[in-house]
Design a protein around this motif. Structure first.
Motif, PDB file in Angstrom:
ATOM      1  N   VAL A  65       0.817  -1.220   0.000  1.00 26.94           N
ATOM      2  CA  VAL A  65       0.000   0.000   0.000  1.00 26.94           C
ATOM      3  C   VAL A  65       0.844   1.262   0.000  1.00 26.94           C
ATOM      4  O   VAL A  65       0.297   2.354  -0.044  1.00 26.94           O
ATOM      5  N   LEU A 112       4.700   0.351  -3.870  1.00 30.96           N
ATOM      6  CA  LEU A 112       3.785   0.490  -5.006  1.00 30.96           C
ATOM      7  C   LEU A 112       4.552   0.817  -6.292  1.00 30.96           C
ATOM      8  O   LEU A 112       5.674   1.310  -6.255  1.00 30.96           O
ATOM      9  N   THR A 167      -4.588  -4.072  -9.191  1.00 32.26           N
ATOM     10  CA  THR A 167      -4.789  -3.022  -8.203  1.00 32.26           C
ATOM     11  C   THR A 167      -6.199  -3.155  -7.647  1.00 32.26           C
ATOM     12  O   THR A 167      -7.161  -3.319  -8.404  1.00 32.26           O
ATOM     13  N   THR A 168      -6.316  -3.103  -6.327  1.00 27.29           N
ATOM     14  CA  THR A 168      -7.605  -3.276  -5.676  1.00 27.29           C
ATOM     15  C   THR A 168      -7.616  -2.390  -4.431  1.00 27.29           C
ATOM     16  O   THR A 168      -6.888  -1.404  -4.363  1.00 27.29           O
ATOM     17  N   THR A 169      -8.436  -2.727  -3.461  1.00 30.76           N
ATOM     18  CA  THR A 169      -8.439  -2.017  -2.184  1.00 30.76           C
ATOM     19  C   THR A 169      -8.541  -3.032  -1.056  1.00 30.76           C
ATOM     20  O   THR A 169      -8.950  -4.187  -1.266  1.00 30.76           O
ATOM     21  N   GLU A 192     -11.476   1.724   2.974  1.00 28.68           N
ATOM     22  CA  GLU A 192     -10.834   0.983   1.899  1.00 28.68           C
ATOM     23  C   GLU A 192      -9.592   1.744   1.452  1.00 28.68           C
ATOM     24  O   GLU A 192      -9.662   2.932   1.146  1.00 28.68           O
ATOM     25  N   GLU A 242      -6.209   1.897  -1.156  1.00 27.05           N
ATOM     26  CA  GLU A 242      -5.670   1.410  -2.429  1.00 27.05           C
ATOM     27  C   GLU A 242      -4.536   0.415  -2.170  1.00 27.05           C
ATOM     28  O   GLU A 242      -3.628   0.671  -1.377  1.00 27.05           O
ATOM     29  N   THR A 243      -4.586  -0.707  -2.873  1.00 32.20           N
ATOM     30  CA  THR A 243      -3.638  -1.798  -2.654  1.00 32.20           C
ATOM     31  C   THR A 243      -3.241  -2.408  -3.994  1.00 32.20           C
ATOM     32  O   THR A 243      -4.089  -2.618  -4.858  1.00 32.20           O
ATOM     33  N   GLU A 244      -1.961  -2.708  -4.148  1.00 31.14           N
ATOM     34  CA  GLU A 244      -1.497  -3.506  -5.290  1.00 31.14           C
ATOM     35  C   GLU A 244      -1.194  -4.919  -4.828  1.00 31.14           C
ATOM     36  O   GLU A 244      -0.600  -5.115  -3.757  1.00 31.14           O
ATOM     37  N   ARG A 287      -7.359   7.659   1.380  1.00 33.68           N
ATOM     38  CA  ARG A 287      -7.639   6.303   0.882  1.00 33.68           C
ATOM     39  C   ARG A 287      -6.572   5.771  -0.071  1.00 33.68           C
ATOM     40  O   ARG A 287      -6.803   4.788  -0.777  1.00 33.68           O
ATOM     41  N   SER A 288      -5.409   6.421  -0.101  1.00 31.88           N
ATOM     42  CA  SER A 288      -4.342   5.989  -1.002  1.00 31.88           C
ATOM     43  C   SER A 288      -3.057   6.711  -0.618  1.00 31.88           C
ATOM     44  O   SER A 288      -3.074   7.923  -0.371  1.00 31.88           O
ATOM     45  N   ARG A 303      -0.550   7.150  -2.662  1.00 30.43           N
ATOM     46  CA  ARG A 303      -0.204   8.007  -3.788  1.00 30.43           C
ATOM     47  C   ARG A 303      -1.038   9.286  -3.793  1.00 30.43           C
ATOM     48  O   ARG A 303      -0.546  10.361  -4.125  1.00 30.43           O
TER      49      ARG A 303
END
Length: 566
Positions: A442, A446, A465-467, A495, A497-499, A552-553, A555
């Motif tokens: 996360v 990334l 890529t999801t959450t 939630e 952001e997740t790779e 939520r991310s 990035r």
């Protein structure tokens, strides 16, 4: 080296996380004896202080479980039989060596009584259920040790292997099991099953972790090194049996084995066929022949006296184990000499078949029985499990068992068997078979972030890529390079952001070994309800860390901060 050690999660944190994990998984049958938590945490604080002072402890804070037939100071050695229990004066040498390198013993684990069995159910302490499917067996006799590793409670665990007990549980729980050459690891302080065959083994979740532990366990061999023939140059030479000689396997296992063969071929190995008959004939001799008499030599007198006293014998002795040991008492000496001659002939044939091959590749075992199936037919089920493993120590060979695939959502494993003292060679070949692992990231790992090259260097590739599920909060940590801390909170989360990356399992082990504090590897729940290993953060690191969950991310947070600064 000191910098690497200082970056790792503290020993105290590891101990506390392990006890939390013990409570969470609720598998009391894994353990025979747990050391007092306060005592273990005090030892962990000492380890942390020694590392902070500059001492080199390569296994600093690694948590260790020890099979209950191996001596651990302060805990009873039971060999799975409460009436047999004694208090050792100190650690077995193999335990002492790992502790000297910084490992911390959590406790002793359940086993098939007197290390007699491959099922993990023959114990008055309860049947040890499989880590992936509690309706199925864990495999034995080193059952508790394997499950403690597979469930993420400990990093390493010691088992023993006479007929396959350091390999079958590894295969059925999806972990690595190293069975070293006989005599490479001392067996002092180990309750014998068959003293002439016993080996102390090690379980770990990755091959590098298992190899590192084994390097501290070994000692100058108790016998002269053989004059191994010089290996001719060229690709790895792998022997495999014809399909029909594998016999009956669980549904999908033959195909998974063949896929492992193809994987070695794709890696450049020279695959050739051998006749497996001498191996399987010798396997049948371990319990059906006179060699089982050595089990009576180990503990038969104790078992006879306990049975003669009656009373508690029926509750402390496993009936299947007691029957195997007492029947061995009446095997005549001439039968042993007959079997020794037959075994010598089979070994000669087996080595001729192996020829100049570096290893024999086999499924580790034949299938994954349920607890009910073992209960209905304990002897026949156990015999099938040892079809490929029983002959290894009889033939004085080395072996390594590794995960190779999943079949019907359960682990499938293979093993590589080779001549004595080719342990390192087998591990190198086994590394070609390690399956891919998933990793949820996360922050700084990334795509395009500063630590992403670490993943690429390990052979990782981006899957999607999801959450996360909405149960986490994200914080900006005061680290260099900047990175976020993902913390599970349950309610009140969001939630994130997740790779999801795929990388070789060995690469995940190397990444974990150098993981800097305050980061930790845990399980991340994803939006689709699945889970994946991923980077979490020690809660103690959140002091003075900015809560950036609303972005939520990671990035998005960096982009917003950059815009503000410009």
């Amino acid at each position: 080296m000191r910098q690497t050690e200082e970056r790792e999660m503290s020993a105290v944190t590891r101990v506390r996380a392990a006890h939390d994990r013990i409570a969470a998984v609720d598998r009391p049958e894994i353990w025979i004896g747990l050391r007092p938590r306060a005592q273990v945490e005090a030892e962990a604080r000492t380890i942390d202080a020694r590392v902070a002072a500059g001492e080199r402890l390569p296994l600093a804070g690694r948590l260790l479980a020890v099979k209950g037939n191996i001596d651990v100071a302060g805990l009873a050695t039971t060999a799975g039989c409460p009436a047999y229990a004694y208090r050792p004066e100190g650690d077995a040498p193999v335990v002492a060596r790992l502790r000297a390198a910084g490992a911390i013993v959590l406790g002793t684990t359940n086993l098939d009584q007197f290390a007699t069995g491959l099922v993990g159910t023959r114990s008055p302490y309860g049947a040890v259920r499989n880590a992936h499917d509690p309706s199925r067996i864990s495999g034995g006799s080193s059952s508790g040790s394997a499950v403690a590793v597979a469930l993420g409670i400990v990093d390493l665990a010691l088992g023993t292997d006479t007929a396959g007990s350091g390999r079958v549980p590894a295969a059925l729980n999806g972990i690595v099991g190293l069975k070293p050459t006989r005599g490479l690891v001392p067996t002092a302080g180990v309750v014998p099953a068959c003293a002439s065959l016993d080996c102390v083994t090690v379980f770990a979740r990755t091959l590098p972790e298992a190899e590192q532990a084994l390097s501290f366990m070994t000692a100058p061999p108790a016998r002269d090194l053989p004059a191994l023939p010089r290996r001719a140059p060229g690709p790895w030479r792998i022997a495999v049996p014809p399909r029909e000689q594998l016999g009956e396997l669980d549904e999908g296992w033959a195909q998974a084995y063949e896929a492992a063969v193809r994987q070695l071929e794709a890696a450049g190995a020279d695959v050739r066929t051998l006749d497996l008959t001498p191996f399987t004939e010798a396997s049948a001799m371990l319990y059906d022949g006179a060699f089982v008499a050595e089990r009576y030599t180990a503990v038969g007198d104790f078992v006879d006296k306990l049975i003669a006293r009656g009373g508690g014998a029926t509750t402390t002795l496993d009936p299947t184990v007691a029957g195997i040991i007492t029947r061995a008492r009446d095997i005549p000496a001439h039968r042993l000499f007959t079997d020794m001659g037959r075994l010598a002939a089979l070994r000669t044939r087996a080595l001729e078949e192996l020829g100049d091959a570096d290893a024999l590749l086999l499924p580790t075992t034949t299938g994954h029985p349920t607890l009910a199936e073992v209960s209905a037919d304990p002897l026949a089920t156990n015999a099938r499990l040892g079809r490929f493993t029983n002959s290894t120590n009889l033939f004085d060979l080395a072996a390594v068992a590794v995960p190779a695939a999943e079949v019907n959502s359960l682990p499938f494993g293979v093993m590589l068997i080779g001549p004595a003292f080719t342990d390192e060679r087998l591990a190198r070949i086994a590394g070609l078979l390690q399956p891919e692992a998933r990793l949820a990231v996360v922050g700084a790992h990334l795509t395009g972030q500063p630590l992403n090259p670490q993943l690429l260097a390990l052979g990782a590739h981006l899957d999607r890529t999801t959450t996360t599920a909405p149960v986490y909060r994200l914080h900006a940590l005061r680290t260099t390079p900047p990175k976020p801390g993902l913390v599970y909170v349950g309610e009140g989360g969001a939630e994130i952001e997740t790779e999801i990356w795929h990388l070789p399992a060995t690469g995940l082990g190397r990444l974990l070994a150098a993981l800097p504090r305050p980061m930790a590897l845990g399980t991340v729940e994803l939006a689709d309800g699945t889970r994946a290993p991923g980077f979490l953060c020690e809660p103690s690191a959140l002091q003075n860390a900015e809560d950036i969950t609303h972005h939520r991310s990671w990035r998005a947070y960096l982009s917003d901060r950059s815009g503000q600064e410009s």
